[in-house]
Design a protein around this motif. Structure first.
Motif, mmCIF file in Angstrom:
data_model
loop_
_atom_site.group_PDB
_atom_site.id
_atom_site.type_symbol
_atom_site.label_atom_id
_atom_site.label_comp_id
_atom_site.label_asym_id
_atom_site.label_seq_id
_atom_site.Cartn_x
_atom_site.Cartn_y
_atom_site.Cartn_z
ATOM 1 N N ALA A 86 52.484 46.523 36.882
ATOM 2 C CA ALA A 86 51.303 45.833 36.818
ATOM 3 C C ALA A 86 50.286 46.072 37.731
ATOM 4 C CB ALA A 86 51.199 44.725 35.755
ATOM 5 N N PHE A 87 51.102 46.519 39.106
ATOM 6 C CA PHE A 87 50.620 46.272 39.948
ATOM 7 C C PHE A 87 50.058 47.606 40.518
ATOM 8 C CE2 PHE A 87 49.945 45.695 44.869
ATOM 9 C CZ PHE A 87 49.046 44.540 44.597
ATOM 10 N N HIS A 126 48.279 33.223 42.823
ATOM 11 C CA HIS A 126 48.750 32.042 42.302
ATOM 12 C C HIS A 126 48.108 30.908 42.914
ATOM 13 C CE1 HIS A 126 52.108 33.588 40.072
ATOM 14 N NE2 HIS A 126 51.920 34.425 40.548
ATOM 15 N N ARG A 171 50.446 35.161 31.948
ATOM 16 C CA ARG A 171 52.047 36.422 32.520
ATOM 17 C C ARG A 171 51.886 37.370 31.469
ATOM 18 N NH1 ARG A 171 53.635 30.988 31.290
ATOM 19 N NH2 ARG A 171 54.468 31.294 29.137
ATOM 20 N N GLN A 220 50.039 40.185 33.238
ATOM 21 C CA GLN A 220 50.724 40.851 34.719
ATOM 22 C C GLN A 220 52.381 41.387 33.723
ATOM 23 O OE1 GLN A 220 51.503 36.523 36.584
ATOM 24 N NE2 GLN A 220 51.153 37.852 38.401
ATOM 25 N N VAL A 251 55.012 40.006 32.997
ATOM 26 C CA VAL A 251 55.916 38.997 33.039
ATOM 27 C C VAL A 251 56.863 38.545 31.708
ATOM 28 C CG1 VAL A 251 56.325 36.676 33.783
ATOM 29 C CG2 VAL A 251 54.864 37.434 35.373
ATOM 30 N N GLY A 279 46.732 42.595 39.508
ATOM 31 C CA GLY A 279 46.864 42.023 40.705
ATOM 32 C C GLY A 279 46.519 40.488 41.045
ATOM 33 N N PRO A 282 56.265 43.220 36.352
ATOM 34 C CA PRO A 282 54.759 42.724 37.243
ATOM 35 C C PRO A 282 54.648 43.902 37.994
ATOM 36 C CG PRO A 282 56.340 40.625 36.797
ATOM 37 C CD PRO A 282 56.792 42.008 36.465
#
Length: 512
Positions: free
Chosen positions: A85-86, A94, A57, A60, A62, A91, A82
């Motif tokens: 981060a992307f 999940h 998390r 990412q 989060v 990426g 996120p």
């Protein structure tokens, strides 16, 4: 010079330095350090509660660490969320796929990033050209017009990966990516990951399947109790060594003795049933499970194994066929009636079906048994008797808890599953339908649950085992029934076939 002032190493594509995260009194991540080098597969392994999810998390965006930093291209970085981060190339795929039902594969690929023509409409030709480019990159071939719900599970996973590449990610975090795949599909995925690695992508491989970790990883980081135990190259790692680092001790695998099968307990004949979308899932299915044996059901997800369990337990209606438990036809009975007749059930979703997480552990431990004469008198629960019974039961199954009155949701996933196993095996039922019994459970918990199932079998219990873990089926089952498209493609006795042969049957091959 202080560590924070060290010169950035651009070969480190993603990592962490001193990452610490607390949730109240719980120290989820304790000064975690790891470095995933550009163009490598870096595996992160650890048991339940080790801190893997919290770390993911944070990587990412989060969640944010209380102290320490993320490393991006060797330099300290932070993500506002996120999306940021992307945007910086990170990426994640999940464990539960994020594809949109009702859309085709190509529509899922471009969703939220659709190419447009001069009139603002989706440029399908441009989308398909990009899809073909990604196919060539990954070395796969897909029918992009397939509705996502009709695509095999390994195809959906490939689309999830290509979707990240489509949006420009070059760091792929994969959470338990092989959980629902047959051996041949696992090999295909590993080949794809190696190809992406060789083209310069960086892959974080999160898994508890140590054989697969050893097959794909270049570097491995082991986390236990929120701390990094070790980071080591694949060449220095072994399955036994990794397992010992994960749990802090050596676990010997249980060696099941040969079964002594008795009289039929479960007899299914001519069973036909539909899935949740109303599509035919089983057709003319026959199955027998005898006392003193474990019969495993193997199949790639979506080939009818879930409907077998749901039909036996009464969680779905059947179109045709008979289901007998200890000689009595139970096809028209409710789940409660089936339980009274000697059926026990381990749900694949303990949070939604197996437990009421908001209720006390004690209430969960007697649910379904609460009308037993020793626990209830004239409709009134016998609180002292229940307290004694629950205490003894949960101690016997080594459930770690502060109090039997604490909410079940406060337990770790492994201890939640122990509560469910304890409850379902309490009273020695005639038949146990065990669906994904070790899902979300760490190595120590898996070992314990396996021993419980084998002990129950050795006492004469009958087990119908449905599992996505092929190694689990092979380790526990006296017979494995393989299904494909709702039909049996073969039956394998213990020790008579290896993973490759079972995997071939799972993909539609027939027994010779």
């Amino acid at each position: 010079m202080q560590a924070a002032e060290e010169k950035p190493d651009p070969s480190i594509r993603l990592g962490a330095r001193g990452v610490t995260r607390r949730f109240g009194p719980v120290l989820a991540n304790d000064a975690i350090d790891f470095r995933a080098r550009r163009g490598t597969v870096h595996a992160i392994v650890g048991g339940n509660g080790a801190g893997k999810s919290t770390l993911m998390r944070i990587l990412q965006g989060v969640d944010r660490p209380d102290s320490g930093v993320i490393l991006l291209d060797g330099a300290p970085a932070s993500f506002a969320g996120p999306a940021e981060a992307f945007a910086r190339g990170v990426g994640m795929v999940h464990q539960e796929f994020m594809l949109a039902p009702g859309l085709t594969l190509i529509e899922n690929l471009i969703l939220a990033s659709e190419p447009a023509d001069g009139f603002g409409r989706i440029d399908r030709a441009a989308a398909l050209a990009k899809a073909r480019e990604l196919e060539a990159l990954a070395g796969v071939s897909l029918d992009w017009d397939t509705p996502v719900e009709d695509a095999p599970v390994h195809v959906r996973q490939i689309v999830e990966i290509l979707r990240l590449l489509y949006r420009g990610a070059d760091v792929l975090i994969l959470d338990e990516p092989t959980a629902v795949l047959a051996p041949a599909q696992v090999r295909e995925l590993i080949a794809l990951l190696r190809k992406l690695r060789d083209e310069g992508r960086t892959i974080l491989f999160i898994s508890h399947k140590l054989d697969e970790v050893l097959a794909v990883a270049d570097e491995i980081t082991v986390i236990r109790n929120g701390r990094v135990v070790d980071s080591l190259p694949r060449s220095s790692a072994s399955r036994e060594g990794l397992a010992e680092m994960m749990i802090g001790e050596v676990l010997a695998r249980p060696e099941p003795r040969a079964a002594t099968a008795g009289t039929p307990v479960l007899e299914v004949a001519g069973l036909s049933a539909r899935d949740l979308r109303g599509h035919a899932a089983l057709s003319g299915f026959d199955l027998t499970v005898r006392a003193g044996e474990i019969v495993g059901i193997a199949g790639v997800a979506g080939n009818g194994q879930d409907e077998i369990a749901a039909s036996v337990t009464g969680l779905c209606r059947i179109d045709a066929g008979t289901i007998r438990l200890a000689g009595a036809d139970i096809a028209g009975q409710t789940l409660a009636q089936r339980r009274s007749a000697g059926l026990a059930y381990l749900s694949p979703d303990r949070a939604a079906e197996g437990l009421c997480l908001a209720a006390p552990i004690a209430e969960n431990a007697i649910a379904g048994h609460h009308r037993r004469p020793d626990l209830c008198s004239r409709g009134v629960l016998r609180r002292k008797a229940i307290a004694r019974h629950v205490g003894d039961l949960l101690d016997r199954y080594s459930v770690k808890r502060a109090s039997d009155r604490q909410p079940a949701g406060s337990l770790s996933g492994g201890n939640q599953q122990r509560v469910v196993v304890a409850r379902e095996l309490d009273g020695d039922p005639k038949l146990l339908v065990a669906c994904q019994p070790t899902r979300g459970v760490d190595i120590r918990g898996i070992d314990f649950i396996h021993r419980c199932l084998l002990e129950y079998r050795d006492k004469g219990g009958a087990v119908l085992l449905v599992s996505e873990e092929l190694e689990e089926l092979v380790a526990l089952s006296d017979r494995i029934v393989v299904v494909y498209g709702g039909r049996i493609t073969g039956e394998v006795m213990r020790g008579s076939a290896g993973l490759e042969e079972i995997g071939r049957l799972m993909l539609g091959g027939r027994q010779g």
